[in-house]
Design a protein around this motif. Structure first.
Motif, PDB file in Angstrom:
ATOM      1  N   UNK A 252       0.852  -1.191   0.000  1.00  0.00           N
ATOM      2  CA  UNK A 252       0.000   0.000   0.000  1.00  0.00           C
ATOM      3  C   UNK A 252       0.891   1.244   0.000  1.00  0.00           C
ATOM      4  N   UNK A 253       0.715   2.045  -1.043  1.00  0.00           N
ATOM      5  CA  UNK A 253       1.546   3.236  -1.191  1.00  0.00           C
ATOM      6  C   UNK A 253       0.645   4.448  -1.310  1.00  0.00           C
ATOM      7  N   UNK A 254       0.965   5.462  -0.545  1.00  0.00           N
ATOM      8  CA  UNK A 254       0.239   6.730  -0.669  1.00  0.00           C
ATOM      9  C   UNK A 254       1.288   7.785  -1.004  1.00  0.00           C
ATOM     10  N   UNK A 259       2.515   2.289   6.666  1.00  0.00           N
ATOM     11  CA  UNK A 259       2.822   1.299   7.715  1.00  0.00           C
ATOM     12  C   UNK A 259       1.910   1.517   8.919  1.00  0.00           C
ATOM     13  N   UNK A 260       1.779   0.456   9.731  1.00  0.00           N
ATOM     14  CA  UNK A 260       1.026   0.622  10.977  1.00  0.00           C
ATOM     15  C   UNK A 260       1.989   1.074  12.076  1.00  0.00           C
ATOM     16  N   UNK A 274      11.750   5.239   8.441  1.00  0.00           N
ATOM     17  CA  UNK A 274      12.465   6.429   7.967  1.00  0.00           C
ATOM     18  C   UNK A 274      11.634   7.279   7.017  1.00  0.00           C
ATOM     19  N   UNK A 275      12.326   8.063   6.196  1.00  0.00           N
ATOM     20  CA  UNK A 275      11.661   9.039   5.315  1.00  0.00           C
ATOM     21  C   UNK A 275      10.689   8.410   4.323  1.00  0.00           C
ATOM     22  N   UNK A 276      10.883   7.128   3.996  1.00  0.00           N
ATOM     23  CA  UNK A 276      10.006   6.511   2.988  1.00  0.00           C
ATOM     24  C   UNK A 276       8.657   6.090   3.587  1.00  0.00           C
ATOM     25  N   UNK A 277       8.608   5.991   4.921  1.00  0.00           N
ATOM     26  CA  UNK A 277       7.396   5.454   5.568  1.00  0.00           C
ATOM     27  C   UNK A 277       6.352   6.534   5.826  1.00  0.00           C
ATOM     28  N   UNK A 278       5.110   6.133   5.765  1.00  0.00           N
ATOM     29  CA  UNK A 278       3.998   7.042   6.073  1.00  0.00           C
ATOM     30  C   UNK A 278       3.201   6.439   7.230  1.00  0.00           C
ATOM     31  N   UNK A 279       3.139   7.175   8.333  1.00  0.00           N
ATOM     32  CA  UNK A 279       2.438   6.681   9.530  1.00  0.00           C
ATOM     33  C   UNK A 279       1.307   7.635   9.854  1.00  0.00           C
ATOM     34  N   UNK A 280       0.115   7.125   9.999  1.00  0.00           N
ATOM     35  CA  UNK A 280      -1.068   7.977  10.249  1.00  0.00           C
ATOM     36  C   UNK A 280      -1.146   9.111   9.231  1.00  0.00           C
ATOM     37  N   UNK A 308       6.838  -3.658  19.390  1.00  0.00           N
ATOM     38  CA  UNK A 308       6.852  -2.297  19.951  1.00  0.00           C
ATOM     39  C   UNK A 308       6.126  -1.373  18.980  1.00  0.00           C
ATOM     40  N   UNK A 309       5.610  -0.263  19.491  1.00  0.00           N
ATOM     41  CA  UNK A 309       4.912   0.672  18.603  1.00  0.00           C
ATOM     42  C   UNK A 309       5.596   2.036  18.630  1.00  0.00           C
ATOM     43  N   UNK A 310       5.368   2.784  17.575  1.00  0.00           N
ATOM     44  CA  UNK A 310       5.989   4.101  17.418  1.00  0.00           C
ATOM     45  C   UNK A 310       4.946   5.180  17.653  1.00  0.00           C
ATOM     46  N   UNK A 311       5.322   6.147  18.490  1.00  0.00           N
ATOM     47  CA  UNK A 311       4.415   7.256  18.748  1.00  0.00           C
ATOM     48  C   UNK A 311       4.893   8.462  17.946  1.00  0.00           C
ATOM     49  N   UNK A 312       4.016   9.030  17.121  1.00  0.00           N
ATOM     50  CA  UNK A 312       4.418  10.162  16.282  1.00  0.00           C
ATOM     51  C   UNK A 312       4.880  11.310  17.189  1.00  0.00           C
TER      52      UNK A 312
END
Ligand SMILES: Cc1cc2nc3c(=O)[nH]c(=O)nc-3n(C[C@H](O)[C@H](O)[C@H](O)COP(=O)(O)OP(=O)(O)OC[C@H]3O[C@@H](n4cnc5c(N)ncnc54)[C@H](O)[C@@H]3O)c2cc1C
Length: 393
Positions: A252-254, A259-260, A274-280, A308-312
Motif C-alpha cells: 500500500x503506497x500513498x 505502515x502501521x 524512515x523518510x520513505x514510511x507514512x504513519x497515520x 513495539x509501537x511508534x508514537x508520532x
C-alpha cells in the motif's frame, strides 16, 4: 538466488538503526544492507554544515570494522532495480537476486526538484548526499554569486555555510517570510533583517519563474519579472519519499509506504521505516524519526512476539547559524494572542489560543527550550506559562 534472514534496503539512519537493533537480540541471523551510495552510513543532517569544509571520518556513524564485528554485510554502489514483496525478493541492477525472511524498506527520500523552466541547466544543484556536497563544493570554487531557492531550515543553513565561505549569497523564498513553518511574520522579518546585516540578499514573497542562461545558469527571473544574476543555484525545496520501486507492487503506497504503528507494511514480513514510511498519513522526514522508526522496525523484525509501537513525535526546530540561535515549538501563527518577554540575552514569544499555550519561540539564549517544550506539549495555561516566563506582556 542467495538468501538472508534480514535484508535492509537503504543504508541511511533508518536502515543502520534497524540493523544495530536486530543484532542486539538476534546474534546469529544474517543481515544484509543494500545501498546505491558509495559510503557507509553517515550523518546526513550535517551535509549543509559541510559545504565548503573538509569532510573527514567523523561524518560516519560507525567505522568499517563495526560492521565486521557485528556480522552486518553491506553492499554499496548497488542500485536496487525491483522488489517483489510477496516473495520478499530483491533484484539488483546487475541481475543478482536476494530473498529475505524479513525485509526492511528504508529507501529514504530524494530532493524535490520543482518543475521550473530551465531547472536542468548546469550549476543548479540540490543536496541530499555526500556526493552532492562534493559536486556543489567544486562548483562553488569558481562561482561569483550563489542563490539558494527556499528559505526553510536547510536552505538557511546552506546559505550560511556559503556566506561563511566568502561568496555572496542570496535567498529566494516564495512565502512572505523566512522559516514560514516555524516563525510568525514578525519574527520571520527580524531573522531576515539579521541575515541582511550579515550581508545576504533576501527575496521573500517571490517565486522563481525561470532559470536564465544558455547551457549554464546565468540568472533567475522572478515572478514579478525582475531578473537577478547568479551563476550557481542550490535548490532547497523539500523532499519526496523514494517509493518508485514499490508503486506497482502489492504494497500500500500513498505519499509514502503506508505502515502501521509497528512499522509493518501491508505485506507480511515486510517493514518500512524512515523518510520513505507514512504513519497515520504523515511522512516525517526527520533524523530522529528515522532513527526511532528504524530501531522499532528492527526490534519487531527480530522479536515478532514482543511488538513495539511508534508514537508520532511532537515537532520542534532549532536554527543555529553564526550568532543566530532560534528555538521554535508548536503552532506559531499570526492569529491569536502573542505575548513577548524581552531580556538582555533573549526574546521569548508565546502563542496562545484562548488561555492555552499552543506555540513558543526563543531567540538568543535558548537554555529554556526544555521548559518551553514541556509547556507547549502539555498545553499549559497562561498562569503556568507565567511561572516560567514572568515578564510576558
Ligand atoms: C542536507 C540535509 C540536512 C538535514 N537536516 C536535518 C535536521 O537538521 N534535522 C532533522 O531532523 N532532519 C534533517 N534532515 C533529514 C534527515 O537527514 C532524514 O530524515 C534522514 O536522513 C532519513 O533517513 P532514512 O534512513 O529514512 O533515509 P536516507 O537517509 O535517505 O537513506 C536512504 C538510502 O537508501 C538508498 N536508496 C534509495 N533507493 C535505492 C535503490 N533503488 N537502490 C539502492 N539504494 C537506494 C539511498 O541512496 C540512501 O542511501 C536533513 C536532510 C538533509 C538532506
Amino acid at each position: 538466488m542467495e538468501t538472508r534472514k534480514y535484508i535492509i534496503l537503504g543504508n541511511g539512519i533508518a536502515g543502520y538503526s534497524a540493523a544495530k537493533e536486530i543484532r542486539k537480540t538476534d546474534k546469529e541471523g544474517s543481515i544484509l544492507i543494500i545501498s546505491r551510495e558509495s559510503y557507509l552510513t553517515y550523518f546526513r543532517i550535517q551535509l549543509t554544515h559541510l559545504i565548503a569544509k573538509d569532510i573527514d571520518d567523523k561524518v560516519f556513524m560507525s567505522p568499517e570494522d563495526w560492521y565486521e564485528k557485528n556480522s552486518i554485510e553491506v553492499l554499496l554502489k548497488e542500485n536496487i532495480k525491483s522488489f517483489h514483496p510477496e516473495e520478499r525478493r530483491v533484484v539488483l541492477e546487475d541481475g543478482r537476486e536476494f530473498q529475505g525472511e524479513k525485509i526492511l524498506l528504508a529507501t529514504g527520500a530524494s530532493s524535490f526538484i520543482p518543475p521550473i523552466q530551465g531547472v536542468d541547466k548546469k550549476n543548479i544543484f540540490a543536496i541530499r548526499n555526500l556526493d552532492d556536497v562534493k559536486a556543489f563544493d567544486e562548483a562553488l570554487k569558481t562561482a561569483e554569486k550563489v542563490t539558494v531557492i527556499g528559505g526553510g531550515l536547510l536552505g538557511l543553513e546552506a546559505a550560511y555555510s556559503i556566506h561563511e565561505s566568502g561568496k555572496p549569497v542570496q535567498v529566494v523564498e516564495s512565502f512572505s517570510h523566512l522559516l514560514g513553518r516555524q516563525l510568525d511574520t514578525e519574527e520571520g522579518h527580524r531573522l531576515e533583517d539579521r541575515l541582511k546585516e550579515m550581508g545576504m540578499t533576501i527575496y521573500c514573497s517571490h517565486n522563481t519563474q525561470e532559470f536564465l542562461g544558455e547551457d549554464k545558469v546565468e540568472g533567475i527571473r522572478l515572478d514579478n519579472g525582475e531578473e537577478i544574476k547568479t551563476d550557481l543555484v542550490l535548490l532547497s525545496t523539500g523532499i519526496r519519499p523514494n517509493i518508485g520501486l514499490f508503486k506497482e507492487s502489492a504494497l500500500e503506497v500513498n505519499r509514502g509506504l503506508v505502515v502501521d504503528e509497528s512499522l509493518r507494511t501491508s505485506v507480511d514480513q515486510v517493514y518500512a521505516a524512515g523518510d520513505v514510511a507514512e504513519i497515520h498519513g504523515v511522512c516525517l522526514g526527520l533524523w530522529t524519526a528515522g532513527m526511532e522508526t528504524g530501531k522499532i522496525a528492527g526490534h519487531n523484525m527480530a522479536n515478532p512476539q514482543d511488538l513495539k509501537t511508534y508514537e508520532t513525535p511532537k515537532n520542534f526546530t532549532e536554527l543555529s547559524i553564526g550568532d543566530i540561535e532560534i528555538f521554535s515549538v508548536g503552532q506559531n501563527k499570526d492569529e491569536g494572542q502573542i505575548l513577548t518577554e524581552e531580556e538582555e540575552d533573549r526574546r521569548v514569544r508565546i502563542f496562545l489560543e484562548g488561555d492555552k499555550i499552543v506555540g513558543g519561540i526563543l531567540v538568543g539564549n535558548t537554555k529554556a527550550k526544555g521548559k518551553l517544550k514541556k509547556l507547549v506539549f502539555n498545553g499549559a495555561n497562561l498562569t503556568e506559562v507565567k511561572e516560567i516566563f514572568p515578564n510576558l506582556s
